[in-house]
Design a protein around this motif. Structure first.
Motif, short mmCIF file in Angstrom:
data_model
loop_
_atom_site.label_atom_id
_atom_site.label_comp_id
_atom_site.label_asym_id
_atom_site.label_seq_id
_atom_site.Cartn_x
_atom_site.Cartn_y
_atom_site.Cartn_z
N GLY A 103 -7.39 -15.50 3.30
CA GLY A 103 -6.94 -14.34 4.13
C GLY A 103 -7.59 -13.03 3.34
O GLY A 103 -7.50 -12.51 2.71
N SER A 104 -7.16 -11.85 4.50
CA SER A 104 -7.89 -10.58 4.19
C SER A 104 -6.88 -9.39 4.75
O SER A 104 -6.60 -9.89 5.61
N LEU A 105 -6.97 -8.74 4.41
CA LEU A 105 -6.09 -7.09 4.95
C LEU A 105 -7.39 -5.90 4.54
O LEU A 105 -7.21 -5.74 3.40
N LEU A 106 -8.13 -5.87 5.12
CA LEU A 106 -8.77 -4.43 4.70
C LEU A 106 -8.61 -3.30 5.71
O LEU A 106 -8.68 -3.34 6.77
N LEU A 182 -8.29 -11.68 -0.01
CA LEU A 182 -8.66 -9.98 -0.14
C LEU A 182 -7.75 -8.84 0.41
O LEU A 182 -7.65 -9.26 1.32
N LEU A 183 -7.81 -8.37 -0.50
CA LEU A 183 -7.03 -6.67 -0.30
C LEU A 183 -8.12 -5.52 -0.03
O LEU A 183 -8.07 -5.49 -1.61
N ASP A 184 -8.00 -4.41 0.73
CA ASP A 184 -8.21 -3.40 0.18
C ASP A 184 -7.83 -2.49 0.64
O ASP A 184 -7.26 -2.41 1.31
N GLU A 185 -7.44 -1.82 -0.14
CA GLU A 185 -6.61 -0.27 -0.16
C GLU A 185 -5.07 -0.18 0.83
O GLU A 185 -4.65 0.10 0.78
N VAL A 186 -3.97 -1.90 -0.21
CA VAL A 186 -3.55 -1.96 0.60
C VAL A 186 -2.31 -1.26 -0.58
O VAL A 186 -1.32 -0.46 0.30
N LEU A 187 -2.29 -0.57 -1.72
CA LEU A 187 -1.50 -0.26 -2.64
C LEU A 187 -1.37 0.97 -2.78
O LEU A 187 -0.36 1.31 -2.78
N THR A 188 -2.25 1.49 -2.46
CA THR A 188 -2.46 2.74 -1.92
C THR A 188 -1.71 3.78 -0.72
O THR A 188 -0.98 5.25 -0.85
#
Lengths: 262, 297
Positions: A103-106, A182-188
């Motif tokens: 699962g991804s969140l890009l 896979l998580l890209d810059e989600v927290l920022t």
């Protein structure tokens, strides 16, 4: 234990500059193809065009349930790495094997269909993950409650605020029980309270066996969450190891570069 | 903090079965490799993602048929209006031969199919560009996007067929055993359309003038196909050349099956062979270019 992700010498090359390799119109492409024989003889082939290795020689293994934070400066190749693992783009060289559902969140875009409602997008994303409808239905309420979008379930996603987009995107990616997240810059981008919720959810997912690979400039979160960290620098896996050590190195490098440019 | 988390994990695994109960399979679920010159069609993956196909189709249909009356009306009106124009000028004034069948139903049968081809090829050629936000964010077989677009137009075709049924009743057309082959020609025309849609879609990602060229090509194609006239106006010695256009065999075949006229097998068989070859070729091209879509779209 066997690794759930195994990457060997991954590399991605991008061509830069004027797109001579891919003319913008079919007309030019046809015209060029007439000249191509002449070009080959005179040596004007693809390799002469300026190119850059966005990612080079990256090898690693990730264990089930492991949380790995990826740090590095902008343009270091962190997102390219995630895009390759999420199969958005193919590597130029190397290989990777994923032993589970991904699962991804890009980024904020999340891959929602703007014309579909929140409810429909949950099912669409589930379908992309290869889940059937009953599986998704089982998780549905939990996703909605986590994302706090109860009142907007039947609103098309294009009317969502960026916060709602992000919350629902994260909720779907994390709750549909992928084996790899896979998580890209989600927290920022998330606000403080949702960030806290995300961190809690990532920890829980990891406890349940999900491996998480996430890119973040939020070094606190990397330190808090990660079992291990990757430090990516100019397309290479510069270092890997304990998060606190790597974050220290990274900050040192940034400080050195900042003073050098003064 | 991270060490305490590890400690906690170790603790849990001591007392109960490991919390990370998920078994790592022996074979990878996903193999990521550089692009090859010949990519194989992954049928297992397509099957696993059939719900994605359903969603993509269902979304377009929902938008189209939201206001049921207007949505369906437009789908029916398009071939009807064109039929009307051709029926007046070609059928009425110029008396174009129509195999002994009343011209309006003769033309509508073909225009129904042609409207499907023309709309489906155009919209599937644009499908990747209009779904760029999905392509750059999530992975699923990209083939599903143009395929779903063709599927949507196929539903339109079924809706517009209601008028054909009305015409059959009105002109008192006697159906024979050949009507049983009608669905076969619909499948064949869908395959041909998918082939062209895939080709158009992959070219459109890279070359943005494809959208400008396509309508012109489609218009030419319509008039070199036996849509508003019968292929009998082509001299017999040139029939072979005429049949190279696979649409000729399909349209003629569909009309023969509806009006129970003898099939012209050579042109039907030619159309099947050419359609299948085009489909294989297009899928190959699409799979080759698929790898670059996210970088180029």
């Amino acid at each position: 234990m066997r690794p759930i992700i195994k990457a060997e010498r991954l590399g991605k090359k991008y061509y830069l500059g004027p797109r001579e390799t891919a003319p913008p119109t079919l007309r030019e492409a046809l015209k060029n193809s007439l000249h191509s024989k002449v070009k080959t003889i005179s040596g004007g082939n693809r390799s002469r065009h300026p190119s850059v290795w966005a990612l080079q020689d990256v090898s690693f293994e990730i264990q089930p349930g492991e949380v790995v934070g990826v740090i590095g400066r902008n343009g270091a190749g962190k997102s390219t790495l995630l895009r390759i693992l999420a199969r958005i783009t193919k590597p130029t060289v190397g290989k990777a094997d994923l032993y589970g559902r991904t699962g991804s969140l890009l980024g904020v875009g999340t891959g929602f269909h703007p014309d579909l409602t929140g409810r429909e997008n949950i099912y669409l994303n589930g379908a992309i993950l290869g889940m059937n409808r009953s599986e998704i239905t089982r998780k549905f309420d939990e996703i909605v409650a986590f994302a706090q979008v109860e009142n907007f379930l039947d609103t098309p996603a294009k009317r969502y605020s960026s916060g709602m987009y992000l919350r629902l995107g994260f909720a779907i990616a994390a709750h549909l029980e992928p084996d790899i997240l896979l998580l890209d810059e989600v927290l920022t981008i998330a606000d403080a309270s949702f960030q806290k919720k995300c961190l809690g959810k990532i920890k829980q997912a990891s406890r349940e066996g999900t491996s998480v690979l996430f890119v973040s400039h939020n070094l606190g979160a990397v330190q808090d969450l990660s079992d291990r960290a990757f430090y990516v620098h100019s397309g290479r896996l510069h270092a890997e190891g304990k998060p606190d050590t790597l974050i220290g190195n990274y900050l040192k490098d940034v400080a050195v570069q900042a003073s050098a440019s003064d | 903090m991270s060490t305490s988390l590890n400690d906690a994990k170790a603790l849990i695994s001591d007392v109960s079965p490991p919390a990370w109960y998920r078994q790592v399979p022996a074979e990878p679920v996903t193999r990521i490799r550089p692009s090859k010159s010949w990519e194989h069609l992954d049928f297992a993956e397509l099957w696993a993602q059939r719900e994605v196909f359903y969603f993509l189709m269902w979304r377009d249909l929902k938008v189209r048929y939201k206001q049921t009356i207007i949505g369906a009306a437009w789908v029916i009106l398009q071939p009807m209006l064109i039929t009307l124009v051709f029926a007046v000028f070609l059928g009425g004034l110029m008396r174009v031969p129509s195999d002994g069948v009343p011209y309006p139903i003769f033309a509508y049968t073909a225009l129904l199919l042609w409207t499907f081809v023309s709309n489906a090829v155009l919209s599937s050629s644009y499908s990747l560009v209009t779904n760029a936000h999905l392509i750059t964010r999530v992975y699923f077989s990209r083939l599903l996007i143009p395929a779903a677009t063709v599927g949507v137009r196929l539903v339109d075709l079924v809706v517009a067929s209601l008028v054909l049924v009305a015409l059959i009743v009105y002109y008192d057309v006697h159906l024979g055993w050949r009507i049983l082959l009608f669905p076969f020609f619909v499948i064949e025309i869908a395959a041909l359309t998918l082939a062209l849609g895939l080709l158009g879609a992959s070219l459109n990602v890279r070359y943005r003038d494809v959208g400008t060229v396509l309508p012109i090509l489609l218009q030419v194609w319509m008039f070199v196909s036996p849509i508003v006239y019968a292929s009998t106006i082509v001299p017999p010695r040139l029939r072979f050349v005429y049949a190279i256009n696979p649409l000729a065999g399909i349209i003629e075949g569909a009309r023969s099956s509806l009006f129970n006229l003898p099939f012209r097998w050579p042109s039907i068989i030619t159309s099947v062979v050419i359609t299948l070859s085009m489909l294989i070729f297009s899928i190959h091209v699409f799979l080759r270019m698929e790898n670059g879509f996210a970088d180029e779209v």
